[in-house]
Design an enzyme around this catalytic site. Sequence first.
Site, PDB file in Angstrom:
ATOM      1  N   ASP A  17      -6.090   1.610  -7.797  1.00 29.18           N
ATOM      2  CA  ASP A  17      -6.374   0.463  -6.934  1.00 29.18           C
ATOM      3  C   ASP A  17      -7.853   0.333  -6.618  1.00 29.18           C
ATOM      4  O   ASP A  17      -8.465  -0.718  -6.832  1.00 29.18           O
ATOM      5  CB  ASP A  17      -5.580   0.570  -5.626  1.00 29.18           C
ATOM      6  CG  ASP A  17      -4.080   0.461  -5.831  1.00 29.18           C
ATOM      7  OD1 ASP A  17      -3.669  -0.198  -6.798  1.00 29.18           O
ATOM      8  OD2 ASP A  17      -3.332   1.029  -5.029  1.00 29.18           O
ATOM      9  N   ARG A  98      -4.932   7.982   7.958  1.00 30.51           N
ATOM     10  CA  ARG A  98      -5.546   6.656   7.850  1.00 30.51           C
ATOM     11  C   ARG A  98      -6.444   6.298   9.038  1.00 30.51           C
ATOM     12  O   ARG A  98      -7.534   5.765   8.843  1.00 30.51           O
ATOM     13  CB  ARG A  98      -4.474   5.577   7.651  1.00 30.51           C
ATOM     14  CG  ARG A  98      -3.695   5.691   6.348  1.00 30.51           C
ATOM     15  CD  ARG A  98      -4.550   6.019   5.173  1.00 30.51           C
ATOM     16  NE  ARG A  98      -3.849   5.852   3.905  1.00 30.51           N
ATOM     17  CZ  ARG A  98      -4.104   6.551   2.822  1.00 30.51           C
ATOM     18  NH1 ARG A  98      -5.037   7.496   2.854  1.00 30.51           N
ATOM     19  NH2 ARG A  98      -3.450   6.337   1.702  1.00 30.51           N
ATOM     20  N   ASP A 127      -0.043   1.097   5.003  1.00 28.34           N
ATOM     21  CA  ASP A 127      -1.436   1.502   5.147  1.00 28.34           C
ATOM     22  C   ASP A 127      -2.359   0.351   5.517  1.00 28.34           C
ATOM     23  O   ASP A 127      -3.364   0.555   6.195  1.00 28.34           O
ATOM     24  CB  ASP A 127      -1.930   2.157   3.851  1.00 28.34           C
ATOM     25  CG  ASP A 127      -1.507   3.614   3.759  1.00 28.34           C
ATOM     26  OD1 ASP A 127      -1.110   4.180   4.796  1.00 28.34           O
ATOM     27  OD2 ASP A 127      -1.586   4.182   2.659  1.00 28.34           O
ATOM     28  N   SER A 179       2.622   5.980  -7.684  1.00 32.61           N
ATOM     29  CA  SER A 179       1.709   5.777  -6.570  1.00 32.61           C
ATOM     30  C   SER A 179       1.734   7.048  -5.728  1.00 32.61           C
ATOM     31  O   SER A 179       2.784   7.432  -5.208  1.00 32.61           O
ATOM     32  CB  SER A 179       2.145   4.571  -5.730  1.00 32.61           C
ATOM     33  OG  SER A 179       1.307   4.416  -4.609  1.00 32.61           O
TER      34      SER A 179
END
Length: 406
Positions: A17, A98, A127, A179
């Site tokens: 990504d 995060r 996220d 992922s």
Amino acid sequence: MKKEIRKVVLAYSGGLDTSVIIPWLKENYNNCEVIAVAADVGQGAELNGLEKKAKETGASKLYIADLKKQLVEDYIWPTLKADAVYEGKYLLGTSFARPLIAKRLVEIAKAEGADAIAHGATGKGNDQVRFELSIKAFAPDMAIIAPWRIWNIKSRDEEIDYAEAHHVSLNITRETNYSKDKNLWHLSHEGLDLENPANEPDYDKILELGVSPEKAPDKPTYVTISFEKGVPVKLNGQKLCGVDMIAELNELGGQNGIGIVDLVENRLVGMKSRGVYETPGGTILYHAHEKLEELCLDKDTFHYKQTVGPKFAELVYDGKWFTPLREALSAFVDSTQKNVTGDVKLKLYKGNIIDAGVKSQYSLYDSDMATFSADSVYNQADAQGFINLFGLPIAVQAEHRLKSQE
């Protein structure tokens, strides 16, 4: 809007990504400067060669922010002390990393005079919320770019097509394109065959932090974890910092098939998703901490705290780390931990964690009181009066019911 954005700070991992996002940003925002920020939260070799890769892809520079110690002390330990588990299984490995990463992104963006912060989270996932709520907590007016919500790329296969067309090097193939998110606490796997909950995970193919229980040794491993005020400080008598503690337990837990979770979870955005999580060290620590609390917390506090943990977990999962309620819950949790000090011995065997003894100077267990042998500290006859009073409402209701039937 695009013309106004001249400098963007990108949360960069070097994965599919974020590797694709660098050239995409430059193409779509007037050849803006892209500053990549890689947070070192314990992903190890994944950081190797990132600076070269980021610059070759179009970034002007790369920051590597070592956040491991801060992650453990300011995020993992508070969550562990709260016994916070999302939906009974997920130990929040991605969730609490995060907000820490987002806070550092804001610090760098302000120092660099950036116009925007970009991230690679999808419009379907959690996220995006975690990053953006945390950014808003420190830079409420900062522009945020989330390419997955606005670009024309619709799948990870199309991302690979874009990467190949723009000569972006990748260390994955279409067949191994899970992922993943890795840090010192856990490793998550999503996508491909895991998208169908009917498929049994191929653990031989996907596990990286350990082995399946079937392949674990036939001989158990014993570990003793020492806590001070709810925080693990020693492993088998050796004092360790939090980062080393988790690393050691990841190794021991992984060898014994500990901490593998196959979960269909309820995402914040409303859909269900299926993933496999590896959290060997974290699973051991949660078990040990709860075992010590059994011994050291009074009944009312222990039971009430069991209601706080799920709420704490939900806040963390939903990206609400920097909120008054999470801070208030942490203050409550800290007040419960003043006597959670002691040693917990565990036996690790083929995916199981088996209690093997617990002791604490603050133990509320009184063997003289609880014994089935003769004692001189407890008058069993006292129980009769207790039961009569405790059962009085039931007896009154029964009397009224019987009278109404006459």
